[in-house]
Enzyme design. Sequence first.
Site, PDB file in Angstrom:
ATOM      1  N   ALA A 185      11.697  17.180  64.765  1.00  0.00           N
ATOM      2  CA  ALA A 185      12.188  18.380  64.071  1.00  0.00           C
ATOM      3  C   ALA A 185      13.239  18.090  62.993  1.00  0.00           C
ATOM      4  CB  ALA A 185      12.704  19.438  65.048  1.00  0.00           C
ATOM      5  N   ALA A 186      13.425  16.818  62.641  1.00  0.00           N
ATOM      6  CA  ALA A 186      14.356  16.518  61.542  1.00  0.00           C
ATOM      7  C   ALA A 186      13.843  17.155  60.243  1.00  0.00           C
ATOM      8  CB  ALA A 186      14.510  15.012  61.371  1.00  0.00           C
ATOM      9  N   GLY A 187      12.529  17.030  60.023  1.00  0.00           N
ATOM     10  CA  GLY A 187      11.929  17.642  58.823  1.00  0.00           C
ATOM     11  C   GLY A 187      12.045  19.160  58.861  1.00  0.00           C
ATOM     12  N   ASP A 188      11.854  19.742  60.037  1.00  0.00           N
ATOM     13  CA  ASP A 188      11.958  21.206  60.169  1.00  0.00           C
ATOM     14  C   ASP A 188      13.394  21.667  59.890  1.00  0.00           C
ATOM     15  OD1 ASP A 188       9.271  21.192  60.970  1.00  0.00           O
ATOM     16  OD2 ASP A 188       9.806  20.984  63.090  1.00  0.00           O
TER      17      ASP A 188
HETATM   18  O1  RIB Z   1       7.960  19.078  63.724  1.00  0.00           O
HETATM   19  C1  RIB Z   1       8.181  18.870  65.086  1.00  0.00           C
HETATM   20  C2  RIB Z   1       7.269  19.733  65.895  1.00  0.00           C
HETATM   21  O2  RIB Z   1       5.938  19.305  65.699  1.00  0.00           O
HETATM   22  C3  RIB Z   1       7.483  19.662  67.384  1.00  0.00           C
HETATM   23  O3  RIB Z   1       8.449  20.561  67.840  1.00  0.00           O
HETATM   24  C4  RIB Z   1       6.082  19.911  67.946  1.00  0.00           C
HETATM   25  O4  RIB Z   1       5.963  21.135  68.590  1.00  0.00           O
HETATM   26  C5  RIB Z   1       5.145  19.782  66.760  1.00  0.00           C
HETATM   27  O5  RIB Z   1       4.656  21.000  66.377  1.00  0.00           O
END
Ligand code: RIB
Length: 299
Positions: free
Chosen positions: A248-251
């Site tokens: 989730a670093a990108g998120d």
């Molecule tokens: O970007 C990370 C996410 O990718 C994770 O939380 C996982 O659920 C996948 O969708």
Amino acid sequence: MIVIIGSVNMDLVLRVPRMPLPGETLAGDRFMTIPGGKGANQAVACARLAAPGTRVAMVACVGDDAFGGQMRQSITACGIDDRYIDEVAGEATGIASIMVDANAQNSIVIAAGANGRLDVERIERARALIEQASIVLLQLEVPMATVIHSIELAHALGKTVVLNPAPAQALPRALLQKIDYLILNEIEAAMLAEEQSEDIPMLARKLHDLGARNVVVTLGEKGVYGSFADGQQRHLPARKVQAVDTTAAGDTFIGGFIGAIAQGRDQFEAIAYAQAAAALSVTRVGAQTSIPTRDEVVL
Ligand code: RIB
């Protein structure tokens, strides 16, 4: 208001000393269930990192199982509007099976479950919400027909359309012309540009030629390259941190960047803010558990 149209996954996370080889059984260290999903993570990141008062809403599907309720709780706890997160009867909530090794690298397999039920009809039912948005943000963990319809709708309504084309997959070429901000990693950039190259400025130029107005390429520990419609391009190096989990670093980066853009901040300031947030996230375990709040981000 920022509207996120995307996936909701419960992450089933196993810490491992190293990735197993094919056919090998390996003893893991620790198992955890952690709220995730690219759509939900980016919604949570927007809610935690945007300026106070910024409204964030999500359009998604969960199943009618225990994970569905837990995911909704994680999303609403950040103040995100969940009126258009549908619970689909008889369907399982999306999950991601994630292994994280001692070097903080991950390996992810997803099972879409209810995410696969986010169809065009549900987007049409959320039209009133989308009409109120200033920014509409999407990823590729829901059906492609839904992504295409949502982008066309948001573009026709004059919204700022942001696409994170992850996980990497081919897109109809004409769709890029409707994207205001394309935020992607180098693998996705090479795939969409149809060039097997590590020349990031060249890939960004190609993506502009295909129609994307603004292109932001995340390069992990090598930093971020931004190339914008006003002709400005720049590479910003990454902060040095001790990473424990890059999930989730990108998120987190995307939520920070969009939150700052929603506030009208300069695009390179927005990148720097998003990088600071993402650097913090990799020092923590998990997806939504690792996303910092605005107050925690030090520039
Ligand atoms: O970007 C990370 C996410 O990718 C994770 O939380 C996982 O659920 C996948 O969708």
